[in-house]
Write an enzyme that holds these catalytic residues in place. Structure first.
Site, PDB file in Angstrom:
ATOM      1  N   ASN A 194      64.854  31.738  -0.497  1.00 22.45           N
ATOM      2  CA  ASN A 194      64.640  32.346  -1.811  1.00 22.45           C
ATOM      3  C   ASN A 194      65.133  33.780  -1.881  1.00 22.45           C
ATOM      4  O   ASN A 194      65.483  34.272  -2.959  1.00 22.45           O
ATOM      5  CB  ASN A 194      63.152  32.332  -2.185  1.00 22.45           C
ATOM      6  CG  ASN A 194      62.606  30.954  -2.455  1.00 22.45           C
ATOM      7  OD1 ASN A 194      61.409  30.736  -2.311  1.00 22.45           O
ATOM      8  ND2 ASN A 194      63.452  30.013  -2.852  1.00 22.45           N
TER       9      ASN A 194
ATOM     10  N   ASP B  13      55.233  24.210  -6.410  1.00 24.75           N
ATOM     11  CA  ASP B  13      56.560  24.072  -6.992  1.00 24.75           C
ATOM     12  C   ASP B  13      56.432  23.787  -8.483  1.00 24.75           C
ATOM     13  O   ASP B  13      55.442  23.205  -8.933  1.00 24.75           O
ATOM     14  CB  ASP B  13      57.312  22.929  -6.296  1.00 24.75           C
ATOM     15  CG  ASP B  13      58.782  22.883  -6.665  1.00 24.75           C
ATOM     16  OD1 ASP B  13      59.350  23.938  -6.988  1.00 24.75           O
ATOM     17  OD2 ASP B  13      59.362  21.779  -6.628  1.00 24.75           O
TER      18      ASP B  13
END
Length: 261
Positions: free
Chosen positions: A88, A39
């Site tokens: 996503n 991330d």
């Protein structure tokens, strides 16, 4: 002392500290399975002034190959990388998503030719473009007989969807056998559900790591991480250092795992 001398001194101290951390890891202290939530790639690119997030995603992919090398060299047997969630696919801008899909396909291709690693796609093909599915399938087929580090690429992955898919597979198989609903209720166990997950047959992750300082799972390995240890690193994905990883392993080795107790 000149700047170059100071940099050399800091580099030497860093390497000495890294070696000390690594020597402190006993043979039984290294986890079998490490799961990584990479991330912070977009923030990394923005902080450095890049005009697109693709620079961060490429840097993050390069770091993930380096991370896999660290794991392999330490004797870790399974690593799962969370590269693209099913969420996503709908919450990223089309241009960024297109770049990310291309980067993941390139990474899968690269890893399938590296060392003796076995690459496996864990996730759903639903919503993934055909070239990415083809790249993941090719990497999996190319490495099917390898016996080195087992690398799971979590692409198009969602933990809740994984559990749903497992239950559907169990019900479909039960129906095909002509068994009753009462019999299904008796046969349904955590072990049976685990066998039908994307990672069926693999050990659950002992350690889950997330970069960028965020402290949440983001729908990642919800079932498998029931008894995992968690470690959160402040560094953004591309900035992760081996020292950060070794500190995570040192912290893991010190913990007393209770497995629900």
């Amino acid at each position: 002392m000149q700047n170059s001398d100071r940099s050399l001194g800091r580099g030497l101290l860093y390497r000495m500290y890294q070696r000390r951390l690594q020597r402190g890891l006993g043979p039984g202290s290294v986890p079998r399975h490490v799961a990584m939530i990479i991330d912070g790639n977009r923030r990394w690119a923005k902080q450095l002034g890049y005009d697109t997030a693709a620079h961060g995603h490429r840097a993050g992919a390069a770091k993930m190959r380096e991370f896999l090398e660290w794991c392999d060299d330490l004797g870790i047997r399974v690593v799962t990388l969370y590269l693209l969630s099913s969420d996503n696919l709908s919450n990223r801008a089309p241009d960024e998503l297109a770049d990310l899909i291309e980067i993941i396909a390139e990474l899968a291709e690269e890893l399938s030719h590296y060392r003796d690693w076995r690459v496996q796609h864990v996730g759903s093909d639903a919503g993934l473009p055909e070239p990415l599915v083809a790249a993941l399938d090719a990497a999996e087929h190319r490495t099917a007989d390898k016996r080195g580090l087992h690398v799971n690429l979590a692409v198009g992955y969602g933990g809740r969807t994984e559990i749903t898919d497992a239950m559907r597979a169990i019900v479909a198989a039960h129906h095909a056998e002509g068994r009753s609903l009462e019999d299904l209720a008796e046969r349904l166990t955590p072990d049976l559900i685990g066998e039908h997950l994307y990672t069926g047959g693999q050990p659950d992750p002992d350690l889950v790591i997330r970069t960028s300082g965020e402290q949440r799972l983001s729908d990642f390995m919800l079932w498998q991480s029931a008894h995992s240890e968690f470690y959160f690193v402040e560094a953004l994905g591309p900035d992760l250092r081996k020292v950060d990883f070794l500190r995570a392993l040192r912290d893991y080795a010190k913990r007393h795992r209770r497995f629900g107790g």
